[in-house]
Motif scaffolding. Structure first.
Motif, PDB file in Angstrom:
ATOM      1  N   SER A 186      35.324  37.560  53.559  1.00 14.31           N
ATOM      2  CA  SER A 186      36.222  37.230  52.449  1.00 14.31           C
ATOM      3  C   SER A 186      35.495  37.422  51.119  1.00 14.31           C
ATOM      4  CB  SER A 186      36.639  35.765  52.564  1.00 14.31           C
ATOM      5  OG  SER A 186      35.513  34.940  52.324  1.00 14.31           O
ATOM      6  N   ALA A 217      34.442  24.955  55.547  1.00 13.82           N
ATOM      7  CA  ALA A 217      35.665  25.674  55.167  1.00 13.82           C
ATOM      8  C   ALA A 217      36.908  24.859  55.523  1.00 13.82           C
ATOM      9  CB  ALA A 217      35.700  27.045  55.838  1.00 13.82           C
ATOM     10  N   HIS A 267      40.290  22.325  53.053  1.00 16.80           N
ATOM     11  CA  HIS A 267      41.755  22.363  53.126  1.00 16.80           C
ATOM     12  C   HIS A 267      42.336  21.011  52.712  1.00 16.80           C
ATOM     13  CE1 HIS A 267      45.529  24.148  54.558  1.00 16.80           C
ATOM     14  NE2 HIS A 267      45.846  22.922  54.924  1.00 16.80           N
ATOM     15  N   ASP A 272      47.930  26.928  58.552  1.00 16.35           N
ATOM     16  CA  ASP A 272      47.440  26.780  57.168  1.00 16.35           C
ATOM     17  C   ASP A 272      45.923  26.627  57.154  1.00 16.35           C
ATOM     18  OD1 ASP A 272      50.067  26.864  56.368  1.00 16.35           O
ATOM     19  OD2 ASP A 272      50.247  24.710  55.981  1.00 16.35           O
ATOM     20  N   ILE A 273      45.429  25.762  58.040  1.00 22.31           N
ATOM     21  CA  ILE A 273      43.978  25.497  58.103  1.00 22.31           C
ATOM     22  C   ILE A 273      43.237  26.780  58.505  1.00 22.31           C
ATOM     23  CG2 ILE A 273      42.178  24.247  59.383  1.00 22.31           C
ATOM     24  CD1 ILE A 273      44.154  21.833  59.452  1.00 22.31           C
ATOM     25  N   THR A 278      42.937  29.011  55.592  1.00 21.22           N
ATOM     26  CA  THR A 278      41.897  28.561  54.657  1.00 21.22           C
ATOM     27  C   THR A 278      40.523  29.067  55.107  1.00 21.22           C
ATOM     28  OG1 THR A 278      43.155  26.617  53.977  1.00 21.22           O
ATOM     29  CG2 THR A 278      40.778  26.512  53.657  1.00 21.22           C
ATOM     30  N   ARG A 281      40.240  32.748  54.404  1.00 18.27           N
ATOM     31  CA  ARG A 281      40.025  32.979  52.968  1.00 18.27           C
ATOM     32  C   ARG A 281      38.582  32.699  52.547  1.00 18.27           C
ATOM     33  NH1 ARG A 281      43.254  35.742  51.028  1.00 18.27           N
ATOM     34  NH2 ARG A 281      45.360  35.306  50.363  1.00 18.27           N
ATOM     35  N   ILE A 282      38.000  31.639  53.116  1.00 16.65           N
ATOM     36  CA  ILE A 282      36.680  31.215  52.655  1.00 16.65           C
ATOM     37  C   ILE A 282      35.553  32.000  53.331  1.00 16.65           C
ATOM     38  CG2 ILE A 282      35.076  29.247  52.592  1.00 16.65           C
ATOM     39  CD1 ILE A 282      37.600  27.503  52.058  1.00 16.65           C
ATOM     40  N   ARG A 302      37.793  32.307  62.125  1.00 14.36           N
ATOM     41  CA  ARG A 302      39.051  31.563  62.284  1.00 14.36           C
ATOM     42  C   ARG A 302      39.056  30.817  63.621  1.00 14.36           C
ATOM     43  NH1 ARG A 302      43.086  35.522  61.008  1.00 14.36           N
ATOM     44  NH2 ARG A 302      42.685  36.352  63.056  1.00 14.36           N
TER      45      ARG A 302
END
Length: 506
Positions: free
Chosen positions: A24, A395, A399, A438-439, A442, A445-446, A452
């Motif tokens: 990211s 990370a 959230h 959602d988590i 995040t 993204r980070i 993931r």
């Protein structure tokens, strides 16, 4: 062009730091800041299977936090629209043209000291941010060459195909520096082994008459799932040596590789090493020393492994298991962690006195063969990528609504290890599945998609000792599907929390 860029840096004496294309913007910015890099080389975009990765866009997001970057060289690859900032961003093709216009003047190689820095490569540790592993010119060159030529028994004229990404150490050592310093032909491919279909590797081997194939157990397990149909109509008879790297290979995958790809007449070298070691430390030598499925077997000549128990006592003799250390340096050993030599000392040389600690558990069989059993610290090996649990937890904890989290690995039939996250969440959430997504976003993204979590379990508490330390051993067992034999929970602050977690097991 990535190989060209790396070798160009080495030629002029500039230090390179290659960043994997799946990271990211935040992960890139962290690395740029740590290295204080002034020049960036990237593409407008890249192809990964049927997906386009907008590399320049991600880089632009990272550069918002990195004002110290002076120039960005952008190669045209996907012809995706990109923003080019005047005075900072230039096209690779324009720069090449300028040099050609000058008549391609000679660019003599910079004379370097053996201990001058060659590159920094960031890797995950058991705590906090990734650390920049430093390798130097002389030792690294000698060691990648020595291990490449010997382990794979390279013969002049052989075509070597290492399927790694140059953004990881395997690509540095066994796509670029090792093979090329030996005068080998090194084959590079773009994309993934299953696109456009699962015959991609085998068609490449057939088309380019590959002699040495070096890949990861994850790729083998993934391709095994497609059966032998993708092999139909491809000629793999050019193959002389097969290799695996990145994680211990399981027996089923080893036999599938040996029988279907090597047709039982290509030795399989199971190579164990690390970003920090620069090159292979333990492996059988193709056709010279015997292979043993799931075992890395014996150290490369000159390498001196030892097994120690928790107290640091060296375990003598065979049929023992303990923590793997190396008691004598080798040319490719890391020299420091960039900008923080103390971190290097603490991470690798302080656990056991006068030993390099690998972070891996290992057993030595009755014949003295070594078998790596996995990390003994808080580091996961997901598809051969090293991911620190602390990084993933940090990370997740960013959230909104997350109070605390704990991340462990669990057995995954393709990736080797999957990521299992236990999360304490404040808000009463109506849509549990959406919150999990959602988590996961995040974390993407980070850090990037490779970190993931595969599974997220919401819990009311985590098993902590009275001193506040999370007992990961218990969480690992639950993630592995074990509910009963969870060991002694009497030292926990609230033993009841364990039953709740086990009841909610995914």
């Amino acid at each position: 062009e990535l190989t060209i860029a790396v070798l160009a840096c080495a030629r002029i004496g500039a230090v390179h730091s290659v960043i994997f294309g799946g990271f990211s913007a935040q992960s890139i910015a962290d690395r740029l800041q740590d290295a204080q890099a002034e020049f960036v080389i990237t593409c407008d975009g890249a192809y990964r299977g049927n997906k386009e990765i907008p590399l320049k866009g991600v880089m632009d997001d990272a550069l918002v936090q990195c004002r110290f970057v002076k120039k960005v060289i952008v190669l045209t690859r996907t012809r995706t629209p990109v923003s080019m900032i005047k005075g900072r961003d230039v096209w690779w093709e324009d720069e090449i043209r300028k040099v050609e216009t000058q008549g391609n003047p000679d660019c003599p190689a910079e004379i370097m000291d053996a201990e001058d820095m060659l590159f920094i490569l960031y890797t995950s540790g058991s705590t906090g941010k990734p650390k920049g592993v430093v390798h130097t010119c002389g030792g690294y060159m000698v060691y990648t060459n020595y291990t490449f030529v010997n382990v794979f028994q390279y013969q002049p004229g052989d075509v070597h195909f290492c399927t790694a990404d140059i953004g990881w150490i395997t690509g540095h050592s066994y796509i670029v520096y090792g093979p090329l310093s030996a005068g080998a032909t090194s084959l590079i491919f773009e994309g993934v082994p299953t696109w456009p279909d699962a015959s991609r590797f085998w068609k490449i081997v057939d088309k380019f008459k590959v002699n040495i194939l070096y890949t990861a157990p994850t790729a083998i397990r993934s391709l095994m799932g497609f059966g032998t149909e993708p092999l139909a109509g491809t000629d793999l008879s050019s193959l002389k040596v097969l290799g695996t790297v990145g994680e211990p290979i399981n027996e089923e995958a080893w036999h599938w590789y040996d029988e279907n790809i090597g047709k039982k007449n290509s030795p399989v070298v199971d190579t164990w090493w690390q970003t920090e070691t620069g090159g292979i430390l333990i492996s059988n030598i193709a056709g010279v020393t015997p292979a043993k499925p799931t075992f890395a077997t014996l150290p490369v000549p000159g390498v001196q492994p030892v097994l120690v128990d928790e107290t640091g006592k060296v375990l003598e003799g065979n049929n023992v298991s303990g923590n793997l250390c190396i008691k004598f340096p080798w040319p490719g050993i890391l020299r420091t962690t960039y900008g923080d030599h103390e971190r290097c000392r603490i991470n690798y040389f302080s656990t056991y006195e006068n030993l390099y600690f690998t972070g891996d558990g290992c057993l030595r069989d009755e014949e003295g063969n070594y078998r790596i059993t996995g990390r003994v610290d808080d580091v996961l090996n997901v598809s051969g990528h090293r991911i620190g649990t602390a990084e993933v937890e940090n990370a997740i904890n960013m959230h909104a609504g997350v109070v605390e989290s704990a991340v462990v690995g669990y057995p995954h039939n393709i990736k080797g290890q999957g990521i299992y996250a236990y999360v304490i969440f404040t808000d009463h959430n109506d849509d549990v599945e959406l919150t999990k997504k959602d988590i996961a976003l995040t974390v993407t993204r980070i850090i990037g998609p490779i970190a993931r979590p595969d599974k997220i379990q919401f819990v009311t508490g985590l098993p902590k000792t009275r001193s506040g330390k999370i007992m990961r051993r218990i969480l690992r067992k639950i993630a592995e599907g074990e509910k009963e034999n969870l060991g002694d929970t009497s030292t926990l602050l609230d033993p009841g929390v364990v039953k709740d977690i086990a009841d909610g097991m995914l």
